[in-house]
Design a protein around this motif. Structure first.
Motif, mmCIF file in Angstrom:
data_model
loop_
_atom_site.group_PDB
_atom_site.id
_atom_site.type_symbol
_atom_site.label_atom_id
_atom_site.label_comp_id
_atom_site.label_asym_id
_atom_site.label_seq_id
_atom_site.Cartn_x
_atom_site.Cartn_y
_atom_site.Cartn_z
ATOM 1 N N GLY A 113 -15.389 25.960 53.221
ATOM 2 C CA GLY A 113 -16.664 25.304 52.983
ATOM 3 C C GLY A 113 -16.559 23.806 53.175
ATOM 4 O O GLY A 113 -15.596 23.182 52.732
ATOM 5 N N ASP A 157 -12.589 29.896 51.653
ATOM 6 C CA ASP A 157 -12.114 29.505 50.327
ATOM 7 C C ASP A 157 -13.093 29.870 49.216
ATOM 8 O O ASP A 157 -13.034 29.303 48.123
ATOM 9 N N ALA A 158 -13.966 30.822 49.468
ATOM 10 C CA ALA A 158 -14.926 31.266 48.448
ATOM 11 C C ALA A 158 -14.218 31.987 47.304
ATOM 12 O O ALA A 158 -13.038 32.360 47.408
ATOM 13 N N GLN A 159 -14.943 32.201 46.216
ATOM 14 C CA GLN A 159 -14.400 32.936 45.077
ATOM 15 C C GLN A 159 -14.071 34.379 45.480
ATOM 16 O O GLN A 159 -14.729 34.952 46.350
ATOM 17 N N VAL A 192 -16.203 36.875 56.736
ATOM 18 C CA VAL A 192 -15.579 35.672 56.187
ATOM 19 C C VAL A 192 -15.222 34.753 57.350
ATOM 20 O O VAL A 192 -14.676 35.204 58.359
ATOM 21 N N GLY A 232 -19.821 23.856 48.223
ATOM 22 C CA GLY A 232 -18.845 24.877 48.553
ATOM 23 C C GLY A 232 -19.110 25.577 49.871
ATOM 24 O O GLY A 232 -18.280 26.337 50.343
ATOM 25 N N VAL A 233 -20.269 25.321 50.463
ATOM 26 C CA VAL A 233 -20.617 25.877 51.776
ATOM 27 C C VAL A 233 -20.831 24.742 52.774
ATOM 28 O O VAL A 233 -20.147 24.652 53.793
ATOM 29 N N ASP A 279 -20.685 30.929 48.298
ATOM 30 C CA ASP A 279 -19.264 30.845 47.955
ATOM 31 C C ASP A 279 -18.921 31.157 46.514
ATOM 32 O O ASP A 279 -17.746 31.283 46.173
ATOM 33 N N ASP A 280 -19.930 31.306 45.642
ATOM 34 C CA ASP A 280 -19.611 31.467 44.224
ATOM 35 C C ASP A 280 -20.489 32.540 43.589
ATOM 36 O O ASP A 280 -21.416 33.057 44.214
ATOM 37 N N ALA A 331 -19.081 34.567 53.689
ATOM 38 C CA ALA A 331 -18.368 33.710 52.740
ATOM 39 C C ALA A 331 -17.457 32.760 53.488
ATOM 40 O O ALA A 331 -16.788 33.175 54.441
ATOM 41 N N PRO A 332 -17.393 31.486 53.095
ATOM 42 C CA PRO A 332 -16.351 30.605 53.619
ATOM 43 C C PRO A 332 -14.983 31.127 53.208
ATOM 44 O O PRO A 332 -14.853 31.864 52.215
ATOM 45 N N ASN A 365 -17.089 21.326 47.858
ATOM 46 C CA ASN A 365 -17.228 21.574 46.421
ATOM 47 C C ASN A 365 -16.855 20.372 45.566
ATOM 48 O O ASN A 365 -16.757 20.498 44.344
#
Length: 199
Positions: free
Chosen positions: A168, A151-153, A163, A42-43, A132-133, A148-149, A47
């Motif tokens: 990611g 598209d992170a949570q 951001v 995810g980074v 990211d999570d 955070a990327p 993912n």
């Protein structure tokens, strides 16, 4: 014997410029960070993991991210990966890039990061952490600066200091590497206030 496969992506994302430079957010530390700590899935990846019928797996890594990490390493800035999931593909990519340390199968990322800081004689203010999570939230509490990327949570996006434009596995890590490298090229008492549209 299981064999891991690495897929490497060359196509740049739309957010990237031709010279691969990215303006720093206004909140970025004035002093030069000494450690980039990264989650993996995810980074450094999108993912996704492909599980093959021969019991092997593959995941895609973005080539410009790797180039950015190599530039950091050559500049004397440590790069560590902290992943909650063991993966032979991750092991292979880390070995290829010769990153400073790789930690996989880690559930308590805060404790792992604190141990790394002690081993490398660094302080939390020396660290940029990218996650990211939800598993990354405790490490966010340790690191001096968090990213955070795109598209992170949602919980990660809310807690992160900045951001990235990129998602990611699609250039987010290269953005952060460029921020760090441009900071290292500035006098230690200078401040860069160009946010470049980043939060």
């Amino acid at each position: 014997m299981q064999e891991a496969r690495i897929l490497t992506c060359l196509k740049p994302s739309a957010s990237q410029t031709s010279d691969m430079k990215h303006p720093k957010p206004a909140t970025f530390p004035v002093h030069q960070p000494r450690l980039l700590a990264l989650d993996v899935d995810g980074v450094l990846t999108d993912n996704c993991v492909s599980i093959h019928s021969d019991n092997t797996e593959s995941k895609a890594f973005y080539i410009p991210d790797g180039a950015g990490m190599r530039l950091l390493l050559e500049a004397g800035i440590a790069v560590v990966w902290i992943s909650g999931r063991p993966s032979a593909s991750t092991d292979l990519r880390a070995k290829e890039l010769q990153i400073t340390q790789l930690h996989t199968g880690i559930r308590d990322k805060a404790a792992c990061l604190l141990s790394i800081l002690e081993e490398l004689s660094l302080t939390p203010e020396d660290v940029v952490y990218v996650g990211d999570d939800l598993i990354d939230l405790p490490a966010f509490e340790v690191a001096g600066y968090t990213v955070a990327p795109s598209d992170a949570q949602p919980e990660i996006l809310e807690k992160a200091t900045a951001v990235t434009h990129a998602a990611g596995g699609k250039g987010a890590v290269r953005e952060v590497c460029d921020w760090i490298l441009s900071t290292s090229q500035k006098p230690s008492n200078s401040a860069d206030t160009d946010s470049g549209g980043l939060s």
